[in-house]
Design a protein around this motif. Structure first.
Motif, mmCIF file in Angstrom:
data_model
loop_
_atom_site.group_PDB
_atom_site.id
_atom_site.type_symbol
_atom_site.label_atom_id
_atom_site.label_comp_id
_atom_site.label_asym_id
_atom_site.label_seq_id
_atom_site.Cartn_x
_atom_site.Cartn_y
_atom_site.Cartn_z
ATOM 1 N N ASP A 261 -41.563 22.818 7.121
ATOM 2 C CA ASP A 261 -42.109 23.899 6.302
ATOM 3 C C ASP A 261 -42.386 23.337 4.913
ATOM 4 O O ASP A 261 -41.555 22.611 4.367
ATOM 5 N N ASP A 262 -43.535 23.663 4.339
ATOM 6 C CA ASP A 262 -43.889 23.119 3.025
ATOM 7 C C ASP A 262 -43.163 23.821 1.883
ATOM 8 O O ASP A 262 -43.099 23.299 0.780
ATOM 9 N N ASN A 263 -42.581 24.984 2.145
ATOM 10 C CA ASN A 263 -41.916 25.741 1.091
ATOM 11 C C ASN A 263 -40.436 25.351 1.003
ATOM 12 O O ASN A 263 -39.667 25.585 1.936
ATOM 13 N N LYS A 264 -40.065 24.796 -0.133
ATOM 14 C CA LYS A 264 -38.696 24.313 -0.332
ATOM 15 C C LYS A 264 -37.662 25.433 -0.190
ATOM 16 O O LYS A 264 -36.608 25.243 0.418
ATOM 17 N N THR B 261 -37.954 28.255 1.517
ATOM 18 C CA THR B 261 -37.853 28.649 2.924
ATOM 19 C C THR B 261 -36.971 27.667 3.684
ATOM 20 O O THR B 261 -36.085 28.086 4.459
ATOM 21 N N ARG B 262 -37.198 26.371 3.480
ATOM 22 C CA ARG B 262 -36.370 25.364 4.170
ATOM 23 C C ARG B 262 -34.909 25.514 3.788
ATOM 24 O O ARG B 262 -34.020 25.432 4.639
ATOM 25 N N THR C 195 -42.057 18.402 4.989
ATOM 26 C CA THR C 195 -42.842 19.306 4.154
ATOM 27 C C THR C 195 -44.283 19.482 4.628
ATOM 28 O O THR C 195 -45.036 20.233 4.032
ATOM 29 N N ASP D 205 -43.498 25.780 10.507
ATOM 30 C CA ASP D 205 -44.369 26.653 9.730
ATOM 31 C C ASP D 205 -45.801 26.480 10.231
ATOM 32 O O ASP D 205 -46.180 25.402 10.692
ATOM 33 N N MET E 268 -49.540 24.833 6.305
ATOM 34 C CA MET E 268 -48.988 23.775 5.450
ATOM 35 C C MET E 268 -50.126 22.889 4.974
ATOM 36 O O MET E 268 -51.173 22.823 5.620
ATOM 37 N N LYS F 112 -42.190 35.867 8.577
ATOM 38 C CA LYS F 112 -41.871 35.992 7.161
ATOM 39 C C LYS F 112 -42.433 37.318 6.682
ATOM 40 O O LYS F 112 -43.514 37.710 7.127
#
Length: 132
Positions: free
Chosen positions: A12-15, A17-18, A37, A57, A60, A107
């Motif tokens: 997932d590119d969102n820090k 969210t991870r 990411t 995700d 991304m 989400k």
């Protein structure tokens, strides 16, 4: 298969969210083995780590989750893939289902939804290990 034996890769590119996923999964006793990411890095990590489960995700940068999904399914047929997405459009859902995903985490999500979905998919791992 015990929860602590189930290896999970987060892509997932969102820090944030991870981080949320990692904390919830670890608190539940799962083993998060890596985080990526973007899709390209995620595919490389998945091939190296060979996790039991991948939380992927859809949207991304560089390479999307839908772009690597067929490759993951082809190269790692025993890994279970859950899509983590805000997208509810029929085209995305249909493409993912055709590729053979094992579940969705929509989400915005809450901890219980993540736990319930991962537990449900993890039960498939338990069933597969008893059939071997």
């Amino acid at each position: 298969m015990n929860k602590k034996d189930i290896e999970i890769l987060l892509i997932d590119d969102n820090k944030i969210t991870r981080e949320i996923l990692r904390v919830i999964l670890r608190d539940e006793g799962y083993h998060v083995v890596g985080e990526a990411t973007d899709g390209g890095t995620g595919l490389d990590m998945a091939l190296k780590l060979r996790p039991d489960m991948i939380l992927l995700d859809v949207v991304m940068p560089k390479v999307s989750g839908l772009d690597i999904l067929p490759k993951l399914k082809d190269m790692l047929p025993d890994s279970l893939v859950l899509l983590v997405t805000a997208s509810k459009d029929q085209e995305t859902v249909s493409a993912a289902v055709r590729t053979g995903i094992h579940g969705f985490i929509l989400k915005p999500f809450n901890a219980q939804k993540i736990i319930d979905t991962v537990h449900s998919v993890a039960a498939k791992l338990n069933n597969n290990s008893t059939e071997r």
